[in-house]
Design a protein around this motif. Structure first.
Motif, PDB file in Angstrom:
ATOM      1  N   THR A   3     -45.809   1.444  16.831  1.00  0.00           N
ATOM      2  CA  THR A   3     -44.794   0.420  17.079  1.00  0.00           C
ATOM      3  C   THR A   3     -43.399   1.019  16.979  1.00  0.00           C
ATOM      4  OG1 THR A   3     -46.274  -1.263  16.188  1.00  0.00           O
ATOM      5  CG2 THR A   3     -43.970  -1.859  16.387  1.00  0.00           C
ATOM      6  N   VAL A   4     -43.193   1.921  16.029  1.00  0.00           N
ATOM      7  CA  VAL A   4     -41.902   2.602  15.887  1.00  0.00           C
ATOM      8  C   VAL A   4     -41.615   3.434  17.139  1.00  0.00           C
ATOM      9  CG1 VAL A   4     -40.644   4.365  14.559  1.00  0.00           C
ATOM     10  CG2 VAL A   4     -42.034   2.653  13.369  1.00  0.00           C
ATOM     11  N   ILE A   5     -42.610   4.162  17.597  1.00  0.00           N
ATOM     12  CA  ILE A   5     -42.461   4.981  18.810  1.00  0.00           C
ATOM     13  C   ILE A   5     -42.219   4.085  20.022  1.00  0.00           C
ATOM     14  CG2 ILE A   5     -43.619   6.627  20.346  1.00  0.00           C
ATOM     15  CD1 ILE A   5     -45.152   7.604  17.789  1.00  0.00           C
ATOM     16  N   TYR A   6     -42.971   2.992  20.118  1.00  0.00           N
ATOM     17  CA  TYR A   6     -42.777   2.043  21.223  1.00  0.00           C
ATOM     18  C   TYR A   6     -41.339   1.519  21.233  1.00  0.00           C
ATOM     19  CZ  TYR A   6     -42.670  -2.123  23.995  1.00  0.00           C
ATOM     20  OH  TYR A   6     -42.293  -3.062  24.923  1.00  0.00           O
ATOM     21  N   ASN A   7     -40.818   1.161  20.064  1.00  0.00           N
ATOM     22  CA  ASN A   7     -39.452   0.627  19.982  1.00  0.00           C
ATOM     23  C   ASN A   7     -38.402   1.643  20.412  1.00  0.00           C
ATOM     24  OD1 ASN A   7     -40.114  -2.022  19.276  1.00  0.00           O
ATOM     25  ND2 ASN A   7     -40.215  -1.510  17.098  1.00  0.00           N
ATOM     26  N   LYS A   8     -38.651   2.939  20.158  1.00  0.00           N
ATOM     27  CA  LYS A   8     -37.746   3.991  20.640  1.00  0.00           C
ATOM     28  C   LYS A   8     -37.747   4.011  22.169  1.00  0.00           C
ATOM     29  CE  LYS A   8     -38.145   7.237  16.778  1.00  0.00           C
ATOM     30  NZ  LYS A   8     -38.634   8.556  16.369  1.00  0.00           N
ATOM     31  N   GLU A  14     -34.034  -0.180  27.772  1.00  0.00           N
ATOM     32  CA  GLU A  14     -32.982  -1.197  27.773  1.00  0.00           C
ATOM     33  C   GLU A  14     -31.600  -0.590  27.956  1.00  0.00           C
ATOM     34  OE1 GLU A  14     -33.911  -3.124  24.060  1.00  0.00           O
ATOM     35  OE2 GLU A  14     -35.253  -4.571  25.059  1.00  0.00           O
ATOM     36  N   GLU A  15     -31.377   0.626  27.478  1.00  0.00           N
ATOM     37  CA  GLU A  15     -30.085   1.290  27.626  1.00  0.00           C
ATOM     38  C   GLU A  15     -29.878   1.868  29.026  1.00  0.00           C
ATOM     39  OE1 GLU A  15     -30.242   4.157  24.465  1.00  0.00           O
ATOM     40  OE2 GLU A  15     -29.469   2.738  22.971  1.00  0.00           O
ATOM     41  N   ASN A  16     -30.925   1.914  29.803  1.00  0.00           N
ATOM     42  CA  ASN A  16     -30.852   2.480  31.154  1.00  0.00           C
ATOM     43  C   ASN A  16     -31.352   1.468  32.179  1.00  0.00           C
ATOM     44  OD1 ASN A  16     -30.162   5.560  30.777  1.00  0.00           O
ATOM     45  ND2 ASN A  16     -31.569   4.999  29.129  1.00  0.00           N
ATOM     46  N   ASP A  17     -30.825   0.254  32.106  1.00  0.00           N
ATOM     47  CA  ASP A  17     -31.347  -0.827  32.932  1.00  0.00           C
ATOM     48  C   ASP A  17     -31.167  -0.602  34.432  1.00  0.00           C
ATOM     49  OD1 ASP A  17     -28.602  -1.287  32.749  1.00  0.00           O
ATOM     50  OD2 ASP A  17     -28.835  -3.471  32.823  1.00  0.00           O
ATOM     51  N   GLU A  18     -30.272   0.326  34.811  1.00  0.00           N
ATOM     52  CA  GLU A  18     -30.130   0.645  36.235  1.00  0.00           C
ATOM     53  C   GLU A  18     -31.362   1.358  36.785  1.00  0.00           C
ATOM     54  OE1 GLU A  18     -28.792   4.322  34.066  1.00  0.00           O
ATOM     55  OE2 GLU A  18     -28.527   2.185  33.750  1.00  0.00           O
ATOM     56  N   LEU A  19     -32.200   1.886  35.909  1.00  0.00           N
ATOM     57  CA  LEU A  19     -33.437   2.554  36.322  1.00  0.00           C
ATOM     58  C   LEU A  19     -34.654   1.630  36.269  1.00  0.00           C
ATOM     59  CD1 LEU A  19     -33.032   5.914  34.328  1.00  0.00           C
ATOM     60  CD2 LEU A  19     -32.508   5.498  36.746  1.00  0.00           C
ATOM     61  N   ASP A  45     -49.455  -1.498  20.788  1.00  0.00           N
ATOM     62  CA  ASP A  45     -48.283  -0.999  21.505  1.00  0.00           C
ATOM     63  C   ASP A  45     -48.322  -1.376  22.983  1.00  0.00           C
ATOM     64  OD1 ASP A  45     -50.342   0.833  22.035  1.00  0.00           O
ATOM     65  OD2 ASP A  45     -49.192   2.588  21.420  1.00  0.00           O
ATOM     66  N   TYR A  46     -49.518  -1.396  23.584  1.00  0.00           N
ATOM     67  CA  TYR A  46     -49.645  -1.794  24.987  1.00  0.00           C
ATOM     68  C   TYR A  46     -49.426  -3.301  25.140  1.00  0.00           C
ATOM     69  CZ  TYR A  46     -51.353  -1.706  29.814  1.00  0.00           C
ATOM     70  OH  TYR A  46     -51.469  -1.814  31.185  1.00  0.00           O
ATOM     71  N   LEU A 148     -45.442   6.368  26.782  1.00  0.00           N
ATOM     72  CA  LEU A 148     -44.276   5.650  27.285  1.00  0.00           C
ATOM     73  C   LEU A 148     -42.982   6.363  26.909  1.00  0.00           C
ATOM     74  CD1 LEU A 148     -43.229   3.100  28.751  1.00  0.00           C
ATOM     75  CD2 LEU A 148     -43.195   1.968  26.502  1.00  0.00           C
ATOM     76  N   LEU A 149     -42.862   6.788  25.664  1.00  0.00           N
ATOM     77  CA  LEU A 149     -41.657   7.483  25.222  1.00  0.00           C
ATOM     78  C   LEU A 149     -41.447   8.771  26.018  1.00  0.00           C
ATOM     79  CD1 LEU A 149     -39.219   7.671  23.348  1.00  0.00           C
ATOM     80  CD2 LEU A 149     -40.708   8.777  21.647  1.00  0.00           C
TER      81      LEU A 149
END
Length: 157
Positions: A3-8, A14-19, A45-46, A148-149
């Motif tokens: 969950t910690v890795i998923y949140n990263k 979210e910081e790269n919403d243009e992608l 996590d999925y 995902l990360l």
């Protein structure tokens, strides 16, 4: 831990919403129906990924998920549709769920036969069209969150 890795990974997305091109979060009833259809339980996590994004295109990476109820009449990037299709076309084993196509003939799958310390599926390789005995199912990631990360980090670099 995943969950910690998923949140990263989610923060990077979210910081790269243009992608980002996503399908919006999948409702719990559709996620549950997907699990029933595939006869398995998704890792936490999925499930978080599905509830936040449904499925996701981030840059050039397309990560399969769940976003509609009609799995049989769906298409890419619907993980249920792709998995059912591969099971039908090339007799892919039932313990694999496709989450990504590398574009090089290799699919990345949640492998319910190869579990991590949290008793969740590792992400392994699968090459459609090769008999089961010839598959190495190489472990690529210990969890969906690690996958995902790595994918989103690669896309922004």
């Amino acid at each position: 831990m995943s969950t910690v890795i998923y949140n990263k990974a989610k923060k990077i997305i979210e910081e790269n919403d243009e992608l980002v091109d996503d399908f919006g979060g999948a409702p719990k009833d559709i996620i549950k129906k997907a699990q029933i259809t595939l006869d398995l339980e998704f890792p936490e996590d999925y499930k978080l990924f599905l509830s936040h994004f449904g499925a996701l295109t981030f840059g050039s990476a397309e990560i399969y998920g769940v976003f509609r109820e009609d799995f049989e009449n769906s298409g890419v990037p619907d993980a249920v549709w792709v998995t059912l299709n591969e099971r039908s076309l090339v007799n892919m084993p039932d313990y694999l769920v496709v989450i990504y196509n590398s574009g090089m003939g290799e699919m990345y799958c949640m492998n319910y036969k190869d579990l991590n310390d949290d008793n969740e599926p590792k992400i392994t390789s699968y090459f459609p069209g090769f008999v089961d005995a010839a598959q190495e199912n190489e472990v690529l990631y210990d969890s969906f969150a690690e996958f995902l990360l790595d994918i989103v980090t690669e896309e922004i670099n």
